[in-house]
Design a protein around this motif. Sequence first.
Motif, PDB file in Angstrom:
ATOM      1  N   GLU A 115       0.806  -1.219   0.000  1.00 62.80           N
ATOM      2  CA  GLU A 115       0.000   0.000   0.000  1.00 62.80           C
ATOM      3  C   GLU A 115       0.839   1.268   0.000  1.00 62.80           C
ATOM      4  O   GLU A 115       0.313   2.353  -0.263  1.00 62.80           O
ATOM      5  CB  GLU A 115      -0.946   0.014   1.202  1.00 62.80           C
ATOM      6  CG  GLU A 115      -2.014  -1.048   1.112  1.00 62.80           C
ATOM      7  CD  GLU A 115      -3.036  -0.930   2.203  1.00 62.80           C
ATOM      8  OE1 GLU A 115      -3.473   0.195   2.513  1.00 62.80           O
ATOM      9  OE2 GLU A 115      -3.409  -1.975   2.766  1.00 62.80           O
ATOM     10  N   HIS A 116       2.147   1.131   0.313  1.00 66.29           N
ATOM     11  CA  HIS A 116       3.019   2.299   0.393  1.00 66.29           C
ATOM     12  C   HIS A 116       4.320   2.040  -0.360  1.00 66.29           C
ATOM     13  O   HIS A 116       4.795   0.912  -0.416  1.00 66.29           O
ATOM     14  CB  HIS A 116       3.334   2.628   1.851  1.00 66.29           C
ATOM     15  CG  HIS A 116       2.105   2.817   2.677  1.00 66.29           C
ATOM     16  ND1 HIS A 116       1.627   1.844   3.526  1.00 66.29           N
ATOM     17  CD2 HIS A 116       1.234   3.852   2.759  1.00 66.29           C
ATOM     18  CE1 HIS A 116       0.525   2.275   4.103  1.00 66.29           C
ATOM     19  NE2 HIS A 116       0.259   3.492   3.655  1.00 66.29           N
ATOM     20  N   THR A 117       4.878   3.121  -0.906  1.00 66.54           N
ATOM     21  CA  THR A 117       6.152   2.988  -1.615  1.00 66.54           C
ATOM     22  C   THR A 117       7.336   3.394  -0.751  1.00 66.54           C
ATOM     23  O   THR A 117       8.455   3.001  -1.030  1.00 66.54           O
ATOM     24  CB  THR A 117       6.167   3.852  -2.893  1.00 66.54           C
ATOM     25  OG1 THR A 117       5.936   5.219  -2.541  1.00 66.54           O
ATOM     26  CG2 THR A 117       5.116   3.378  -3.880  1.00 66.54           C
ATOM     27  N   GLN A 118       7.080   4.200   0.259  1.00 65.04           N
ATOM     28  CA  GLN A 118       8.160   4.597   1.166  1.00 65.04           C
ATOM     29  C   GLN A 118       7.588   5.159   2.448  1.00 65.04           C
ATOM     30  O   GLN A 118       6.396   5.433   2.555  1.00 65.04           O
ATOM     31  CB  GLN A 118       9.096   5.613   0.508  1.00 65.04           C
ATOM     32  CG  GLN A 118       8.456   6.929   0.126  1.00 65.04           C
ATOM     33  CD  GLN A 118       9.368   7.788  -0.717  1.00 65.04           C
ATOM     34  OE1 GLN A 118       9.509   7.562  -1.911  1.00 65.04           O
ATOM     35  NE2 GLN A 118       9.992   8.772  -0.101  1.00 65.04           N
ATOM     36  N   PHE A 119       8.468   5.316   3.427  1.00 63.01           N
ATOM     37  CA  PHE A 119       8.085   5.938   4.685  1.00 63.01           C
ATOM     38  C   PHE A 119       9.214   6.865   5.090  1.00 63.01           C
ATOM     39  O   PHE A 119      10.333   6.780   4.591  1.00 63.01           O
ATOM     40  CB  PHE A 119       7.803   4.898   5.775  1.00 63.01           C
ATOM     41  CG  PHE A 119       9.007   4.117   6.223  1.00 63.01           C
ATOM     42  CD1 PHE A 119       9.787   4.555   7.288  1.00 63.01           C
ATOM     43  CD2 PHE A 119       9.376   2.942   5.585  1.00 63.01           C
ATOM     44  CE1 PHE A 119      10.902   3.834   7.701  1.00 63.01           C
ATOM     45  CE2 PHE A 119      10.486   2.213   5.983  1.00 63.01           C
ATOM     46  CZ  PHE A 119      11.246   2.671   7.049  1.00 63.01           C
ATOM     47  N   ALA A 120       8.901   7.778   6.009  1.00 64.59           N
ATOM     48  CA  ALA A 120       9.909   8.707   6.512  1.00 64.59           C
ATOM     49  C   ALA A 120       9.609   9.022   7.968  1.00 64.59           C
ATOM     50  O   ALA A 120       8.447   9.227   8.332  1.00 64.59           O
ATOM     51  CB  ALA A 120       9.912   9.989   5.688  1.00 64.59           C
ATOM     52  N   TRP A 121      10.662   9.030   8.782  1.00 70.53           N
ATOM     53  CA  TRP A 121      10.557   9.478  10.172  1.00 70.53           C
ATOM     54  C   TRP A 121      10.899  10.959  10.174  1.00 70.53           C
ATOM     55  O   TRP A 121      12.014  11.339   9.808  1.00 70.53           O
ATOM     56  CB  TRP A 121      11.509   8.694  11.063  1.00 70.53           C
ATOM     57  CG  TRP A 121      11.028   7.320  11.345  1.00 70.53           C
ATOM     58  CD1 TRP A 121      11.380   6.166  10.702  1.00 70.53           C
ATOM     59  CD2 TRP A 121      10.089   6.945  12.362  1.00 70.53           C
ATOM     60  NE1 TRP A 121      10.715   5.095  11.243  1.00 70.53           N
ATOM     61  CE2 TRP A 121       9.919   5.541  12.276  1.00 70.53           C
ATOM     62  CE3 TRP A 121       9.378   7.648  13.326  1.00 70.53           C
ATOM     63  CZ2 TRP A 121       9.070   4.835  13.119  1.00 70.53           C
ATOM     64  CZ3 TRP A 121       8.528   6.944  14.176  1.00 70.53           C
ATOM     65  CH2 TRP A 121       8.378   5.559  14.072  1.00 70.53           C
ATOM     66  N   VAL A 122       9.938  11.782  10.567  1.00 71.59           N
ATOM     67  CA  VAL A 122      10.109  13.229  10.477  1.00 71.59           C
ATOM     68  C   VAL A 122       9.595  13.910  11.740  1.00 71.59           C
ATOM     69  O   VAL A 122       8.819  13.337  12.511  1.00 71.59           O
ATOM     70  CB  VAL A 122       9.374  13.793   9.242  1.00 71.59           C
ATOM     71  CG1 VAL A 122       9.939  13.207   7.947  1.00 71.59           C
ATOM     72  CG2 VAL A 122       7.873  13.542   9.327  1.00 71.59           C
ATOM     73  N   GLY A 123       9.993  15.162  11.910  1.00 77.83           N
ATOM     74  CA  GLY A 123       9.486  15.977  12.999  1.00 77.83           C
ATOM     75  C   GLY A 123       8.102  16.519  12.678  1.00 77.83           C
ATOM     76  O   GLY A 123       7.583  16.362  11.562  1.00 77.83           O
ATOM     77  N   TYR A 124       7.531  17.189  13.649  1.00 74.49           N
ATOM     78  CA  TYR A 124       6.172  17.720  13.532  1.00 74.49           C
ATOM     79  C   TYR A 124       6.017  18.649  12.327  1.00 74.49           C
ATOM     80  O   TYR A 124       5.077  18.497  11.543  1.00 74.49           O
ATOM     81  CB  TYR A 124       5.789  18.453  14.825  1.00 74.49           C
ATOM     82  CG  TYR A 124       4.445  19.114  14.751  1.00 74.49           C
ATOM     83  CD1 TYR A 124       3.288  18.380  14.984  1.00 74.49           C
ATOM     84  CD2 TYR A 124       4.316  20.466  14.433  1.00 74.49           C
ATOM     85  CE1 TYR A 124       2.034  18.976  14.902  1.00 74.49           C
ATOM     86  CE2 TYR A 124       3.073  21.071  14.345  1.00 74.49           C
ATOM     87  CZ  TYR A 124       1.943  20.324  14.587  1.00 74.49           C
ATOM     88  OH  TYR A 124       0.703  20.912  14.495  1.00 74.49           O
ATOM     89  N   ASP A 125       6.898  19.621  12.176  1.00 73.65           N
ATOM     90  CA  ASP A 125       6.759  20.603  11.094  1.00 73.65           C
ATOM     91  C   ASP A 125       6.806  19.956   9.714  1.00 73.65           C
ATOM     92  O   ASP A 125       5.991  20.270   8.848  1.00 73.65           O
ATOM     93  CB  ASP A 125       7.833  21.690  11.197  1.00 73.65           C
ATOM     94  CG  ASP A 125       7.621  22.590  12.405  1.00 73.65           C
ATOM     95  OD1 ASP A 125       6.476  22.694  12.889  1.00 73.65           O
ATOM     96  OD2 ASP A 125       8.615  23.179  12.872  1.00 73.65           O
ATOM     97  N   THR A 126       7.736  19.037   9.515  1.00 71.57           N
ATOM     98  CA  THR A 126       7.833  18.351   8.225  1.00 71.57           C
ATOM     99  C   THR A 126       6.597  17.497   7.974  1.00 71.57           C
ATOM    100  O   THR A 126       6.046  17.490   6.862  1.00 71.57           O
ATOM    101  CB  THR A 126       9.110  17.494   8.158  1.00 71.57           C
ATOM    102  OG1 THR A 126      10.235  18.349   8.347  1.00 71.57           O
ATOM    103  CG2 THR A 126       9.222  16.768   6.835  1.00 71.57           C
ATOM    104  N   ALA A 127       6.136  16.794   8.997  1.00 71.47           N
ATOM    105  CA  ALA A 127       4.931  15.968   8.837  1.00 71.47           C
ATOM    106  C   ALA A 127       3.738  16.830   8.441  1.00 71.47           C
ATOM    107  O   ALA A 127       2.994  16.501   7.511  1.00 71.47           O
ATOM    108  CB  ALA A 127       4.632  15.208  10.124  1.00 71.47           C
ATOM    109  N   THR A 128       3.582  17.967   9.110  1.00 73.47           N
ATOM    110  CA  THR A 128       2.461  18.860   8.801  1.00 73.47           C
ATOM    111  C   THR A 128       2.516  19.338   7.354  1.00 73.47           C
ATOM    112  O   THR A 128       1.486  19.433   6.682  1.00 73.47           O
ATOM    113  CB  THR A 128       2.457  20.062   9.767  1.00 73.47           C
ATOM    114  OG1 THR A 128       2.334  19.571  11.104  1.00 73.47           O
ATOM    115  CG2 THR A 128       1.302  20.990   9.486  1.00 73.47           C
ATOM    116  N   GLN A 129       3.707  19.613   6.865  1.00 77.62           N
ATOM    117  CA  GLN A 129       3.856  20.071   5.480  1.00 77.62           C
ATOM    118  C   GLN A 129       3.594  18.956   4.468  1.00 77.62           C
ATOM    119  O   GLN A 129       3.054  19.195   3.399  1.00 77.62           O
ATOM    120  CB  GLN A 129       5.260  20.637   5.262  1.00 77.62           C
ATOM    121  CG  GLN A 129       5.511  21.921   6.011  1.00 77.62           C
ATOM    122  CD  GLN A 129       6.975  22.316   6.008  1.00 77.62           C
ATOM    123  OE1 GLN A 129       7.821  21.651   5.411  1.00 77.62           O
ATOM    124  NE2 GLN A 129       7.287  23.408   6.679  1.00 77.62           N
TER     125      GLN A 129
END
Length: 153
Positions: A115-129
């Motif tokens: 169902e997904h091609t990739q994932f990323a561990w990110v901080g709040y600001d990056t996730a919101t964007q």
Amino acid sequence: MARAKYQVLVIPYLKTESAVLYCIFKRSDMDDCWQFIAGGGEEEDGTPLVSARREASEEAGIPLDALYTRLESTCSISTEHFPKARRVWGEHCLVIPEYCFAVALPDKTVRLSEEHTQFAWVGYDTATQQLRYDSNKVALWELDNKLRSGLLF
């Protein structure tokens, strides 16, 4: 399995010594769509929490016994997105609720499903964007504030 009349959203997070990271996922069936783990409940699951655990295990390899917290955030999703289920639910079922959960992980280990091609561990600001859907952003805001204020660990 029969599709239940609700959806679940699961936000994996990891607390480090210096920050909180959130795992976002890029969908394989939509162009440039980042979201948290989302999926449908199944009648056999019995509860939204059981559905959340199953979806997170299927989509990201998160252990079924991981620590989950139910968030207060909910939203309504139009049933036009679920045409097969809508035929079963009936034409008068126009929206279903989405229940939100956070899951604390001990490390960054995640296994992707198709169902997904990739994932990323990110901080709040990056996730919101990066996140496409407002429901994901609202649930993230709630979780981030609860973590920063010490309401969750």
